[in-house]
Design a protein around this motif. Sequence first.
Motif, PDB file in Angstrom:
ATOM      1  N   CYS A  24       0.801  -1.390  -0.110  1.00  0.00           N
ATOM      2  CA  CYS A  24       0.196   0.119  -0.022  1.00  0.00           C
ATOM      3  C   CYS A  24       0.965   1.335   0.082  1.00  0.00           C
ATOM      4  O   CYS A  24       1.806   1.246   0.915  1.00  0.00           O
ATOM      5  CB  CYS A  24      -0.934  -0.028   1.443  1.00  0.00           C
ATOM      6  SG  CYS A  24      -1.631   1.598   1.728  1.00  0.00           S
ATOM      7  N   SER A  26      -0.451   4.343   0.036  1.00  0.00           N
ATOM      8  CA  SER A  26      -1.528   5.298   0.621  1.00  0.00           C
ATOM      9  C   SER A  26      -1.900   6.389  -0.549  1.00  0.00           C
ATOM     10  O   SER A  26      -1.796   7.589  -0.503  1.00  0.00           O
ATOM     11  CB  SER A  26      -0.621   6.347   1.556  1.00  0.00           C
ATOM     12  OG  SER A  26      -0.973   5.983   2.809  1.00  0.00           O
ATOM     13  N   CYS A  27      -2.399   5.740  -1.813  1.00  0.00           N
ATOM     14  CA  CYS A  27      -2.794   6.546  -2.752  1.00  0.00           C
ATOM     15  C   CYS A  27      -4.155   7.233  -2.306  1.00  0.00           C
ATOM     16  O   CYS A  27      -4.717   8.283  -2.809  1.00  0.00           O
ATOM     17  CB  CYS A  27      -2.935   5.622  -3.937  1.00  0.00           C
ATOM     18  SG  CYS A  27      -4.523   4.374  -3.585  1.00  0.00           S
ATOM     19  N   GLY A  28      -4.914   6.491  -1.447  1.00  0.00           N
ATOM     20  CA  GLY A  28      -6.138   7.294  -1.002  1.00  0.00           C
ATOM     21  C   GLY A  28      -7.317   6.781  -1.603  1.00  0.00           C
ATOM     22  O   GLY A  28      -8.366   7.289  -1.248  1.00  0.00           O
ATOM     23  N   CYS A  30      -8.999   4.218  -1.498  1.00  0.00           N
ATOM     24  CA  CYS A  30     -10.017   3.119  -0.558  1.00  0.00           C
ATOM     25  C   CYS A  30     -10.817   4.107   0.272  1.00  0.00           C
ATOM     26  O   CYS A  30     -11.926   4.243   0.517  1.00  0.00           O
ATOM     27  CB  CYS A  30      -9.248   2.486   0.387  1.00  0.00           C
ATOM     28  SG  CYS A  30      -7.799   3.141   1.157  1.00  0.00           S
ATOM     29  N   CYS A  78      -8.614  -0.942  -4.902  1.00  0.00           N
ATOM     30  CA  CYS A  78      -7.475  -0.815  -4.400  1.00  0.00           C
ATOM     31  C   CYS A  78      -6.441  -1.333  -5.448  1.00  0.00           C
ATOM     32  O   CYS A  78      -6.602  -2.360  -6.076  1.00  0.00           O
ATOM     33  CB  CYS A  78      -7.202  -1.828  -3.289  1.00  0.00           C
ATOM     34  SG  CYS A  78      -5.206  -1.763  -2.876  1.00  0.00           S
ATOM     35  N   THR A  80      -3.399  -2.020  -5.424  1.00  0.00           N
ATOM     36  CA  THR A  80      -2.307  -2.989  -5.027  1.00  0.00           C
ATOM     37  C   THR A  80      -2.665  -4.254  -4.568  1.00  0.00           C
ATOM     38  O   THR A  80      -2.023  -5.064  -3.989  1.00  0.00           O
ATOM     39  CB  THR A  80      -1.390  -2.376  -3.926  1.00  0.00           C
ATOM     40  OG1 THR A  80      -1.891  -1.990  -2.831  1.00  0.00           O
ATOM     41  CG2 THR A  80      -0.765  -0.971  -4.633  1.00  0.00           C
TER      42      THR A  80
HETATM   43  S1  SF4 Z   1      -6.522   1.722  -2.376  1.00  0.00           S
HETATM   44 FE1  SF4 Z   1      -4.905   0.400  -1.824  1.00  0.00          FE
HETATM   45  S2  SF4 Z   1      -2.892   1.296  -2.074  1.00  0.00           S
HETATM   46 FE2  SF4 Z   1      -4.502   2.964  -1.877  1.00  0.00          FE
HETATM   47  S3  SF4 Z   1      -4.291   4.114   0.052  1.00  0.00           S
HETATM   48 FE3  SF4 Z   1      -5.923   2.265  -0.002  1.00  0.00          FE
HETATM   49  S4  SF4 Z   1      -5.071   0.322   0.555  1.00  0.00           S
HETATM   50 FE4  SF4 Z   1      -3.474   1.807   0.084  1.00  0.00          FE
END
Ligand code: SF4
Length: 391
Positions: A24, A26-28, A30, A78, A80
């Motif tokens: 992860c 932290s792309c945001g 989610c 997500c 990833t």
């Molecule tokens: S969408 Fe996936 S990669 Fe992006 S912040 Fe949430 S858990 Fe992390």
Amino acid sequence: MSALVDAGLLADVQKFGAADVSACYSCGNCTAICPLSDNDGTFPRRLIRYAQVGMKDALLGSKELWTCYHCGECSDTCPTQADPGGFMAAARRYAIANYDRTHLARTMYTSPVAGSVIAILLAACFALFMYASHGAQSTTSLNLFGFIPEPLIHNTGVVVMILVFLAGLAGVIGMARGISRREGISVHDVVGSRAALARSGRALWSALAVESLGQLRFRTDCESVQAEQPWYRRRWFIHASTMWGFLGLLTATILDYGLALVGIKATGTPVPIWYPVRLLGTVAGLFLLYGTSMLILDRLRKANRAASDSTASDWTLLVLLWITGLTGFLIEIALYLPSPPAWGYWVFLFHVSVAMELVLLAPFMKFAHAVYRPVALFFYALAGDKANAAR
Ligand code: SF4
Ligand code: SF4
């Protein structure tokens, strides 16, 4: 203020079913897609970050952990495949295990074989303990309390309730201290003035009546992922049926003992089906049986994200609830048959043993969320109300 870093935190949460979230970045996505995340609750991204950097106290003291209903929208988006929704569910299991000082919850969650053996042995111990004092099986009427003495059931139940209360209280105090420290909420903020008491009252109403019993945000904000289902197949209704059913049966049992205490009706006295306490028990039993049957079917079919990753502890809880509901109905049928069936006595012994075990194990399984979630929602509402008042 310093914070201890637990380098093994992420690996430990993974033992409770989380995917590898180390990718992860932290792309945001989610947080943006989550129907329950708001300015005050930037989850699940922030909680994943806590696990990545070993901030155990921050993770355990996050009220947001308990506001997620595992709809799975975040996991679907997500990039990833970190499965943030699954991470939140695993982190809740991890939290239940950490609030419990006996380590029984950790064993139930992380050692499926040991957890299953404990569950089977516990039911067997209760059954043998009750059976050791058994009386005669009347053949003229189904005299259940002549077979297993009512005082024995009552006294054992009281001991079980005291143990559960103490275990649950220790967990709730630990959780409340963690959340209040993180949120900067003091005892004075909760009960220190008339304004604080009014805020606390509103927060309590929101947590218990609106969100827990009424399932407001589960029912409305999470609705988009359930919209194609008829109402009786939606996750919130199945979840609510199970909860309402259990609470209804608990209320009927307490009322039954209450009526005996004030001398209105001795426990176990035959009553017609429309007698209010029996009617409450019958309706509640129907809700419980429907809810647990659907939860089991959904998990077998992996019908949604929440149902697709089950731990042995989740299965134990569902099976115990289902058996309690089913055997309750079998006893009711046996009571209304024209001649008393011998199997009614054995079903009664099984029912009482499993029900006792279910209550005793409640703080150590997913059942514990029935207490932890309202506590977290109370702080969620309180923090929101306090922030609004400060603006
Ligand atoms: S969408 Fe996936 S990669 Fe992006 S912040 Fe949430 S858990 Fe992390
Ligand atoms: S599973 Fe649903 S409620 Fe939970 S964090 Fe993800 S999007 Fe939000």
